[in-house]
Design a protein around this motif. Structure first.
Motif, short mmCIF file in Angstrom:
data_model
loop_
_atom_site.label_atom_id
_atom_site.label_comp_id
_atom_site.label_asym_id
_atom_site.label_seq_id
_atom_site.Cartn_x
_atom_site.Cartn_y
_atom_site.Cartn_z
N UNK A 27 0.90 -1.11 0.15
CA UNK A 27 0.09 -0.15 0.07
C UNK A 27 0.95 1.29 0.18
N UNK A 28 2.13 1.09 0.45
CA UNK A 28 3.08 2.41 0.55
C UNK A 28 3.98 2.41 -0.44
N UNK A 29 3.70 1.34 -1.69
CA UNK A 29 4.84 1.51 -2.68
C UNK A 29 5.87 0.61 -2.66
N UNK A 30 5.89 -0.22 -1.64
CA UNK A 30 7.16 -1.21 -1.48
C UNK A 30 6.78 -2.42 -1.62
N UNK A 31 7.52 -3.12 -2.48
CA UNK A 31 7.68 -4.64 -2.67
C UNK A 31 8.00 -5.33 -1.48
N UNK A 32 7.33 -6.29 -1.04
CA UNK A 32 7.78 -7.33 0.02
C UNK A 32 7.52 -8.76 -0.62
N UNK A 33 8.22 -9.63 -0.03
CA UNK A 33 8.02 -11.05 -0.11
C UNK A 33 8.33 -11.79 0.97
N UNK A 34 7.67 -12.88 1.08
CA UNK A 34 7.84 -13.77 2.26
C UNK A 34 8.55 -15.16 1.84
N UNK A 35 9.76 -15.21 2.52
CA UNK A 35 10.69 -16.25 2.64
C UNK A 35 10.44 -17.19 3.73
N UNK A 36 10.29 -18.53 3.46
CA UNK A 36 9.87 -19.49 4.54
C UNK A 36 11.30 -20.05 5.30
N UNK A 37 11.31 -19.97 6.57
CA UNK A 37 12.44 -20.48 7.17
C UNK A 37 12.10 -21.80 7.75
N UNK A 38 11.62 -22.88 7.02
CA UNK A 38 10.97 -24.01 7.59
C UNK A 38 11.53 -25.10 6.90
N UNK A 39 11.89 -26.16 7.74
CA UNK A 39 12.84 -27.44 7.17
C UNK A 39 11.77 -28.30 6.71
N UNK A 63 5.79 -15.91 -2.30
CA UNK A 63 6.35 -16.73 -1.07
C UNK A 63 7.64 -17.56 -1.80
N UNK A 64 8.73 -17.42 -1.17
CA UNK A 64 9.77 -18.11 -1.63
C UNK A 64 9.93 -19.13 -0.56
N UNK A 65 11.15 -19.94 -0.88
CA UNK A 65 11.82 -20.91 -0.35
C UNK A 65 10.81 -22.23 0.09
N UNK A 66 9.93 -22.38 -0.61
CA UNK A 66 8.80 -23.50 -0.29
C UNK A 66 8.90 -24.35 -1.75
N UNK A 67 8.45 -25.55 -1.58
CA UNK A 67 8.46 -26.38 -2.73
C UNK A 67 9.64 -26.47 -3.74
N UNK A 68 11.05 -26.73 -2.68
CA UNK A 68 11.96 -26.40 -3.62
C UNK A 68 12.77 -27.78 -4.00
N UNK A 83 20.33 -20.76 -0.46
CA UNK A 83 19.26 -20.32 -1.11
C UNK A 83 18.62 -19.21 -0.74
N UNK A 84 18.52 -19.05 0.79
CA UNK A 84 18.19 -17.96 1.35
C UNK A 84 18.83 -16.57 1.15
#
Length: 152
Positions: A27-39, A63-68, A83-84
């Motif tokens: 909403x503030x014009x900043x791109x964000x992505x969620x990166x999973x830290x899950x084994x 979302x990244x770092x899932x289904x690798x 990868x992270x």
């Protein structure tokens, strides 16, 4: 751009918080992505038992770092850390395939239930010895009762 880290106990609402935060940043014009830290979320097909966010729960946030990898593939904490670092650099560097203003730095939001992964990301990883296949074979040949007796 900073890297944000959200960690806490299982079923504590970490993923939902990360998505809400990413949408607020958008909403503030900043791109964000969620990166999973899950084994376990790194494995394809392990969706239910890992609480991997569904497409609906992701609400359009990448979302990244899932289904690798496939469940039968070897995947170590060191593999995740490499990868992270690559994903964080990609997001911060403005490479946003599938959404976000290209070329503008984004905010990676690391969300973890695997605290070892978060610790490695924040503090780094020590350089230990490599695998010793000969030792592994010797231990396998002894059998579990013998190894257990030694431990006891």
């Amino acid at each position: 751009m900073p890297t944000l880290v959200i960690c806490g106990p299982t079923a504590g609402g970490k993923s939902a918080l990360a998505v809400d935060l990413a949408l607020l940043l958008a909403e503030r014009g900043v791109h964000a992505e969620v990166l999973a830290a899950d084994a376990f979320q790194v494995y394809r097909g392990m969706d239910i038992g890992t609480a991997k966010p569904t497409p609906e729960e992701r609400r359009g946030v990448p979302h990244g770092l899932i289904d690798l990898v496939e469940p039968e593939e070897r995947f170590t904490a060191s593999d995740w850390l490499a990868r992270a670092h690559a994903e964080i650099a990609r997001v911060r560097g403005g490479d946003h395939p599938g959404g976000g203003p290209a070329g503008r730095p984004g905010v990676p939001i690391v969300v973890g239930g695997t605290h070892l992964y978060v610790k490695l990301l924040v503090e780094g990883m020590f350089e230990g010895p490599g695998q010793d296949e000969a030792l592994r074979q010797r231990l396998r040949s002894r059998g579990l009762p013998d190894l257990r007796a030694e431990l006891e």
